[in-house]
Design a protein around this motif. Structure first.
Motif, mmCIF file in Angstrom:
data_model
loop_
_atom_site.group_PDB
_atom_site.id
_atom_site.type_symbol
_atom_site.label_atom_id
_atom_site.label_comp_id
_atom_site.label_asym_id
_atom_site.label_seq_id
_atom_site.Cartn_x
_atom_site.Cartn_y
_atom_site.Cartn_z
ATOM 1 N N ASN A 150 0.832 -1.179 0.000
ATOM 2 C CA ASN A 150 0.000 0.000 0.000
ATOM 3 C C ASN A 150 0.874 1.238 0.000
ATOM 4 N N TRP A 151 0.859 1.989 -1.106
ATOM 5 C CA TRP A 151 1.749 3.152 -1.216
ATOM 6 C C TRP A 151 1.351 4.262 -0.254
ATOM 7 N N ALA A 152 0.064 4.368 0.054
ATOM 8 C CA ALA A 152 -0.368 5.411 0.989
ATOM 9 C C ALA A 152 0.238 5.174 2.365
ATOM 10 N N ILE A 153 0.223 3.899 2.810
ATOM 11 C CA ILE A 153 0.819 3.571 4.100
ATOM 12 C C ILE A 153 2.329 3.788 4.052
ATOM 13 N N SER A 154 2.931 3.351 2.949
ATOM 14 C CA SER A 154 4.380 3.504 2.803
ATOM 15 C C SER A 154 4.767 4.971 2.851
ATOM 16 N N ARG A 155 3.983 5.814 2.181
ATOM 17 C CA ARG A 155 4.284 7.238 2.145
ATOM 18 C C ARG A 155 4.171 7.849 3.538
ATOM 19 N N THR A 156 3.161 7.436 4.299
ATOM 20 C CA THR A 156 2.990 7.945 5.659
ATOM 21 C C THR A 156 4.138 7.515 6.546
ATOM 22 N N ASN A 157 4.515 6.234 6.463
ATOM 23 C CA ASN A 157 5.622 5.735 7.264
ATOM 24 C C ASN A 157 6.916 6.454 6.930
ATOM 25 N N SER A 158 7.131 6.732 5.644
ATOM 26 C CA SER A 158 8.344 7.428 5.232
ATOM 27 C C SER A 158 8.379 8.837 5.792
ATOM 28 N N THR A 159 7.247 9.504 5.783
ATOM 29 C CA THR A 159 7.195 10.861 6.328
ATOM 30 C C THR A 159 7.537 10.868 7.806
ATOM 31 N N GLU A 160 6.965 9.919 8.559
ATOM 32 C CA GLU A 160 7.253 9.845 9.990
ATOM 33 C C GLU A 160 8.715 9.462 10.252
ATOM 34 N N LYS A 161 9.250 8.592 9.410
ATOM 35 C CA LYS A 161 10.619 8.114 9.607
ATOM 36 C C LYS A 161 11.620 9.264 9.541
ATOM 37 N N PHE A 162 11.360 10.251 8.678
ATOM 38 C CA PHE A 162 12.311 11.348 8.494
ATOM 39 C C PHE A 162 11.891 12.628 9.207
ATOM 40 N N ARG A 163 10.829 12.546 9.997
ATOM 41 C CA ARG A 163 10.381 13.739 10.697
ATOM 42 C C ARG A 163 11.364 14.090 11.820
ATOM 43 N N ASN A 164 11.627 15.366 11.967
ATOM 44 C CA ASN A 164 12.463 15.884 13.065
ATOM 45 C C ASN A 164 13.889 15.356 13.053
ATOM 46 N N PHE A 165 14.434 15.120 11.857
ATOM 47 C CA PHE A 165 15.851 14.773 11.775
ATOM 48 C C PHE A 165 16.684 15.958 12.261
ATOM 49 N N CYS A 166 17.688 15.653 13.068
ATOM 50 C CA CYS A 166 18.572 16.720 13.539
ATOM 51 C C CYS A 166 20.021 16.251 13.456
ATOM 52 N N LEU A 167 20.935 17.180 13.638
ATOM 53 C CA LEU A 167 22.365 16.902 13.566
ATOM 54 C C LEU A 167 22.822 16.300 14.882
ATOM 55 N N LEU A 168 23.323 15.067 14.824
ATOM 56 C CA LEU A 168 23.714 14.352 16.036
ATOM 57 C C LEU A 168 25.207 14.398 16.301
ATOM 58 N N GLU A 169 26.011 14.102 15.269
ATOM 59 C CA GLU A 169 27.450 13.961 15.477
ATOM 60 C C GLU A 169 28.220 14.585 14.325
ATOM 61 N N GLU A 170 29.494 14.844 14.596
ATOM 62 C CA GLU A 170 30.401 15.337 13.567
ATOM 63 C C GLU A 170 31.723 14.588 13.672
ATOM 64 N N PHE A 171 32.167 13.996 12.557
ATOM 65 C CA PHE A 171 33.451 13.305 12.498
ATOM 66 C C PHE A 171 34.391 14.061 11.567
ATOM 67 N N ASP A 172 35.679 13.956 11.827
ATOM 68 C CA ASP A 172 36.681 14.657 11.017
ATOM 69 C C ASP A 172 37.643 13.634 10.421
ATOM 70 N N THR A 173 37.719 13.587 9.090
ATOM 71 C CA THR A 173 38.644 12.659 8.439
ATOM 72 C C THR A 173 40.087 13.136 8.543
ATOM 73 N N HIS A 174 40.265 14.430 8.807
ATOM 74 C CA HIS A 174 41.623 14.981 8.874
ATOM 75 C C HIS A 174 42.169 14.835 10.290
ATOM 76 N N ASP A 175 43.177 13.995 10.432
ATOM 77 C CA ASP A 175 43.797 13.747 11.734
ATOM 78 C C ASP A 175 45.314 13.806 11.564
ATOM 79 N N PRO A 176 45.945 14.939 11.887
ATOM 80 C CA PRO A 176 47.390 15.084 11.682
ATOM 81 C C PRO A 176 48.214 13.972 12.324
ATOM 82 N N LYS A 177 47.783 13.472 13.479
ATOM 83 C CA LYS A 177 48.559 12.426 14.148
ATOM 84 C C LYS A 177 48.534 11.120 13.355
ATOM 85 N N SER A 178 47.351 10.738 12.884
ATOM 86 C CA SER A 178 47.251 9.472 12.147
ATOM 87 C C SER A 178 47.835 9.585 10.750
ATOM 88 N N HIS A 179 48.008 10.818 10.257
ATOM 89 C CA HIS A 179 48.554 11.014 8.918
ATOM 90 C C HIS A 179 50.074 11.143 8.912
#
Length: 459
Positions: A46-75
């Motif tokens: 049922n696409w209507a149900i799928s569409r509703t679930n998708s909307t709820e799944k992405f509701r209120n997404f926020c920024l949780l973490e930040e990673f940095d690939t640049h690490d002078p020590k490991s490089h």
């Protein structure tokens, strides 16, 4: 026929091709990865149900973490100067609880989502420049494709490392693959997760070989020197031969055995270049310059033509297998077509950020019902500068409706960004996003920036 390939980041259940470079570059080699995203899907109920679930799944997404690939020590152990510099993220892959981020410089870092800490750098040699990543779900390992300063960055080298070893911080515990193959330009290696195969092309002897993705054993080879290109679809391979006067010879092979299933000639206009030839199950798509799109059913030779004013040559395709549809990308827009040559869907509020179809910033879910992209902000559609703040849009592929988006505006509830340290950091994270990946198991979106940072978004 270069326009028929998709420039995209590696996905679970995807297919990708990595081509050896012509020459070394001062910045560590241009990221010229050719990738064709192909993913098996299941039909939704049922696409209507799928569409509703998708909307709820992405509701209120926020920024949780930040990673940095640049690490002078490991490089510190890296010998090449450009590897030690901060550079933009070009690929992100998530496997189990680990996020892998590849920078344009060629440095690849692994981060744990359980501890939110950096695990290790995947460059196991001081002069290694990693060009691409592929998660092999068949044996739970990560394959890296690299070039090295020792041979002037001219030959591809593949290495597989179990995820468990990477989790322990032991990337050197992997082992090389396809050592017998000479993958110098224009040689390549292509990983096809749909069929569970690996295709290599050795430019020295002009031989294509097909390997099993589960155990890397060679299955068969194609040594016909008149083959110009090979395209892979579920269950089959399309061999495109050197063009003749007025036609192009084609063969369809079984991907499992290499047996020739069908051979035929497709007529061409004599003096016009071929924009693309693509195979999708039994459908062959052929487009020549300033000519109509031809859709040929190779079983019964039934031909459908789409007027060139309605279907203009796209910069990339993504095929949707069970739905018998395909996406086209052209001039920042995405459209959905069927194999009767009919336009099925256009997307609302989904103007892509990058005009060259940088599909590193596009993710198609495994159900093939959603497309997640880095887009222009609707409020300023005339701003075509590729340096600024965009949004992450989640849209339904069959309806074109925008279900949700991650953006930074003054209208946002400050509580939404509480875990991110404020709207300013959110705005910075949405500036010049250079790579995007969606982890469907964890329901998290990972984005990379031009500064080498990886941001984690979730609800």
């Amino acid at each position: 026929m270069e326009k028929a390939t998709v420039q995209t980041s590696p996905r679970p259940q995807g297919s990708k091709r990595v081509v050896a470079g012509k020459r070394s570059l001062p910045d560590g080699g241009r990221n010229s990865v050719r990738k064709l995203q192909k993913r098996e899907i299941s039909s939704s109920g049922n696409w209507a149900i799928s569409r509703t679930n998708s909307t709820e799944k992405f509701r209120n997404f926020c920024l949780l973490e930040e990673f940095d690939t640049h690490d002078p020590k490991s490089h510190e152990f890296l010998r090449l100067p450009f590897l030690k510099k901060r550079s933009r993220i070009v690929e992100i892959v998530a496997a189990r609880d680990i996020v892998f981020a590849l920078a344009h410089s060629g440095v690849c870092a692994a981060f744990s989502r359980d501890t939110n800490k950096r695990i290790c750098c995947l460059n196991v040699s001081p002069d290694e420049v990693i060009r691409s990543l592929f998660f092999n779900k068949n044996n739970d390992s990560l394959i890296t494709v690299s070039v090295y300063a020792g041979d002037n960055f001219s030959s591809l080298k593949c290495r597989t490392t179990p995820i468990e070893y990477i989790r322990r911080g032991l990337p050197e515990s992997g082992f090389p693959l396809f050592e017998s193959e000479s993958l110098r330009w224009p040689g390549f290696v292509e990983f096809d997760d749909v069929n569970g195969k690996v295709l290599t092309y050795s430019a020295i002897d002009r031989i294509y070989k097909v390997f099993d993705l589960k155990n890397y054993t060679m299955l068969y080879k194609v040594s016909d020197k008149n083959v110009q290109e090979i395209k892979i679809s579920p269950g089959i391979m399309l061999l495109i031969y050197n063009r003749k006067e007025g036609y192009v010879p084609l063969k369809i092979l079984s991907i499992d055995t290499g047996e020739v299933l069908k051979g035929f000639n497709h007529p061409l206009h004599r003096n016009k270049k071929v924009d693309f030839i693509e195979q999708f199950n039994e459908k062959l798509l052929v487009k020549q310059e300033n000519e109509n799109l031809q859709i040929l059913d190779v079983r019964n030779q039934q031909l459908i033509e789409v007027n060139r004013t309605e279907f203009m040559t796209p910069s990339a395709f993504i095929f949707l297998y069970e739905n018998q549809l395909f996406l086209t990308f052209r001039n920042r827009t995405v459209a959905v077509w069927n194999f009767r040559g009919e336009l099925v869907t256009t997307f609302e509020d989904h103007q892509l950020w990058y005009p060259d179809c940088n599909t590193n910033n596009i993710y198609i879910t495994s159900e093939q019902d959603l497309i997640i992209s880095y887009c222009k902000v609707k409020e300023d559609p005339t701003d075509l500068d590729d340096h600024g703040v965009g949004s992450i849009n989640i849209s339904n592929i069959l309806t074109g409706k925008c279900l949700s988006k991650i953006q930074a505006t003054d209208k946002d509830d400050p509580q939404r960004w509480r875990c991110a340290g404020g709207a300013r950091r959110v705005r910075e994270a949405l500036e010049d996003v250079t790579a995007l990946f969606y982890d469907e198991e964890r329901n998290e979106i990972y984005t990379g920036s031009r500064h080498g940072l990886v941001h984690v978004w979730s609800n």
